[in-house]
Design a protein around this motif. Sequence first.
Motif, mmCIF file in Angstrom:
data_model
loop_
_atom_site.group_PDB
_atom_site.id
_atom_site.type_symbol
_atom_site.label_atom_id
_atom_site.label_comp_id
_atom_site.label_asym_id
_atom_site.label_seq_id
_atom_site.Cartn_x
_atom_site.Cartn_y
_atom_site.Cartn_z
ATOM 1 N N ILE A 35 0.957 -1.203 0.005
ATOM 2 C CA ILE A 35 0.164 -0.005 -0.108
ATOM 3 C C ILE A 35 0.822 1.252 0.008
ATOM 4 O O ILE A 35 2.000 1.350 0.550
ATOM 5 C CB ILE A 35 -0.996 0.080 1.246
ATOM 6 C CG1 ILE A 35 -0.182 0.176 2.486
ATOM 7 C CG2 ILE A 35 -1.854 -1.097 1.272
ATOM 8 C CD1 ILE A 35 -1.403 0.427 3.850
ATOM 9 N N GLY A 36 0.265 2.505 -0.581
ATOM 10 C CA GLY A 36 1.169 3.692 -0.893
ATOM 11 C C GLY A 36 1.471 4.143 0.806
ATOM 12 O O GLY A 36 0.721 4.091 1.819
ATOM 13 N N THR A 96 -4.789 -2.930 -8.960
ATOM 14 C CA THR A 96 -5.617 -1.976 -8.632
ATOM 15 C C THR A 96 -5.153 -0.402 -8.519
ATOM 16 O O THR A 96 -3.789 -0.500 -8.439
ATOM 17 C CB THR A 96 -6.162 -2.345 -7.071
ATOM 18 O OG1 THR A 96 -5.001 -2.109 -6.325
ATOM 19 C CG2 THR A 96 -6.932 -3.621 -6.993
ATOM 20 N N PRO A 97 -6.130 0.507 -8.585
ATOM 21 C CA PRO A 97 -5.322 1.839 -8.666
ATOM 22 C C PRO A 97 -4.553 2.025 -7.232
ATOM 23 O O PRO A 97 -3.325 2.698 -7.415
ATOM 24 C CB PRO A 97 -6.653 2.869 -8.493
ATOM 25 C CG PRO A 97 -7.771 1.790 -9.133
ATOM 26 C CD PRO A 97 -7.421 0.694 -8.732
ATOM 27 N N GLU A 98 -4.941 1.267 -6.146
ATOM 28 C CA GLU A 98 -4.076 1.856 -5.062
ATOM 29 C C GLU A 98 -2.627 0.811 -5.317
ATOM 30 O O GLU A 98 -1.585 1.461 -4.805
ATOM 31 C CB GLU A 98 -4.523 1.313 -3.890
ATOM 32 C CG GLU A 98 -3.361 1.438 -2.646
ATOM 33 C CD GLU A 98 -4.062 1.843 -1.327
ATOM 34 O OE1 GLU A 98 -5.490 1.081 -0.954
ATOM 35 O OE2 GLU A 98 -3.303 2.076 -0.380
ATOM 36 N N GLN A 99 -2.853 -0.215 -5.756
ATOM 37 C CA GLN A 99 -1.482 -0.941 -6.123
ATOM 38 C C GLN A 99 -0.627 -0.270 -7.098
ATOM 39 O O GLN A 99 0.723 -0.496 -6.904
ATOM 40 C CB GLN A 99 -1.722 -2.351 -6.521
ATOM 41 C CG GLN A 99 -0.948 -3.425 -5.815
ATOM 42 C CD GLN A 99 -1.194 -4.998 -6.278
ATOM 43 O OE1 GLN A 99 -1.750 -5.002 -7.203
ATOM 44 N NE2 GLN A 99 -0.723 -5.815 -5.570
ATOM 45 N N LEU A 129 -0.184 2.838 -7.598
ATOM 46 C CA LEU A 129 0.523 3.686 -6.994
ATOM 47 C C LEU A 129 1.645 3.266 -5.965
ATOM 48 O O LEU A 129 2.995 3.754 -6.040
ATOM 49 C CB LEU A 129 -0.255 4.892 -6.314
ATOM 50 C CG LEU A 129 -1.250 5.700 -6.815
ATOM 51 C CD1 LEU A 129 -2.146 6.404 -5.813
ATOM 52 C CD2 LEU A 129 -0.266 6.887 -7.613
ATOM 53 N N ALA A 130 1.535 2.267 -5.348
ATOM 54 C CA ALA A 130 2.233 1.621 -4.399
ATOM 55 C C ALA A 130 3.418 0.978 -5.351
ATOM 56 O O ALA A 130 4.726 1.051 -5.013
ATOM 57 C CB ALA A 130 1.803 0.362 -3.740
ATOM 58 N N SER A 150 -1.742 9.669 -9.537
ATOM 59 C CA SER A 150 -2.581 10.203 -8.495
ATOM 60 C C SER A 150 -3.481 10.984 -8.640
ATOM 61 O O SER A 150 -4.836 10.850 -8.190
ATOM 62 C CB SER A 150 -1.458 10.745 -7.562
ATOM 63 O OG SER A 150 -1.726 11.041 -6.333
ATOM 64 N N VAL A 164 -6.485 8.951 -10.091
ATOM 65 C CA VAL A 164 -7.164 8.337 -9.118
ATOM 66 C C VAL A 164 -8.042 9.058 -8.203
ATOM 67 O O VAL A 164 -9.252 8.783 -8.019
ATOM 68 C CB VAL A 164 -6.144 7.394 -8.109
ATOM 69 C CG1 VAL A 164 -6.800 6.812 -7.031
ATOM 70 C CG2 VAL A 164 -5.400 6.377 -8.927
ATOM 71 N N ARG A 165 -7.482 10.270 -7.891
ATOM 72 C CA ARG A 165 -8.462 11.122 -7.166
ATOM 73 C C ARG A 165 -9.571 11.461 -8.068
ATOM 74 O O ARG A 165 -10.571 11.748 -7.273
ATOM 75 C CB ARG A 165 -7.549 12.476 -6.765
ATOM 76 C CG ARG A 165 -6.701 12.135 -5.761
ATOM 77 C CD ARG A 165 -6.148 13.723 -4.933
ATOM 78 N NE ARG A 165 -5.496 14.414 -6.388
ATOM 79 C CZ ARG A 165 -4.364 14.762 -6.367
ATOM 80 N NH1 ARG A 165 -3.392 13.727 -5.669
ATOM 81 N NH2 ARG A 165 -3.721 15.295 -7.372
#
Length: 346
Positions: A61-62, A83-86, A88-89, A337, A340-341
């Motif tokens: 995770i980020g 996934t979007p969070e992954q 970014l991470a 980012s 995603v936002r």
Amino acid sequence: MNDVEPSSTGLPSDLPAHAARLLHAVRQEQPLIQCLTNSVVTNYTANVLLAVGASPAMTDIGGEAGPFARIASGLLVNLGTPTPEQRLAMREAVAARRSVGGRWVLDPVAVGALPVRTALAADLLDVGPTVIRGNASEIRALAGQAGGGRGVDSTDSAADAVPAAIDLAARTGGAVAVSGAVDEVVGAPARVGGDTGGAVERYRNHHDAALLTKVTGGGCALGAVIAAFLAVGPDDSPAICAALATGYYTLAARQATEVSTGPGSFAVALLDRLAAISPDEFAADTGLSVVPATATDDDANASAATAATAVDTAATAVAASAATVETAVDTAATTESAAVRTGATR
Ligand SMILES: Nc1ncnc2c1ncn2[C@@H]1O[C@H](COP(=O)(O)OP(=O)(O)OP(=O)(O)O)[C@@H](O)[C@H]1O
Ligand SMILES: Cc1ncsc1CCO
């Protein structure tokens, strides 16, 4: 420095000795392997790492992935369910990893046909993965030579992907491991007068473990094992680490096949064999051949089919014994980012 000394023929003369040393080191050092991997194979990958003797940590995770990537012994980035969070991470982790000069493995699962991960893979490629591990269709797609396979499965043989693998290795300076009925591993072409047109460090792995394709994550878990071998062989070339990890993994798969009645018992037996094989047992049966060095402008595919003279390494044993890149990643991460936002996907 690469401590695989070439023999008078230009080939490593003591691959089995390296096999025993690296497997012993994994068991002794228990390298901490950070995995940003897909939701299908996370549990099995962690169990494979434990069986090998390494220590898994699925820190993905980020805010955590980057700091962890600085201190982990190894890093795997697998694009199976990004996934979007992954995503970014992943960008955070590879930038941090690069900032400390650490090695890392990229597995471009299903790249080619699927747009989000294909764009992500192109960005991550620019950060210079130490080893790229994938099936033949993924490797060809990542190199821009084909449109990808059938979902997560390959529609090409590993030999088909050797030219693409050599091209990718030349771009990253690392190694590429292509899985298939026969596995092919290549290193970056040697530099000749400032150009990458020289000899290619190259290995081929022979096995008969088709049940590996009947367990989801058969390839994904191999990427984690490669990360573990890279971690304990900092002075060994990426190609030899990847080849030995592949040989060890498929030796365990060969042995597991003998005691299995189907995919379920095979998955369990593979974990058991990964834990049980001793360094000496591995050295005696690496399954690997060293493929004589070729120039990148050779027809590597034809070479794989015909001209390559495989050297049985067991017999051989008897006979012998990025600042700009980070900026790019930061920029991409900022863009993603923002996306995603705003709820957009990439
Ligand atoms: N046709 C085949 N016969 C026997 N073994 C194979 C075959 N294809 C692949 N393998 C072996 O299976 C393992 C996984 O390779 P594969 O090419 O299926 O990776 P993958 O498609 O990335 O897998 P996954 O996405 O399921 O993790 C490798 O260790 C490889 O040696
Ligand atoms: C089945 C599957 N789908 C996305 S990732 C994955 C695991 C094998 O690659």
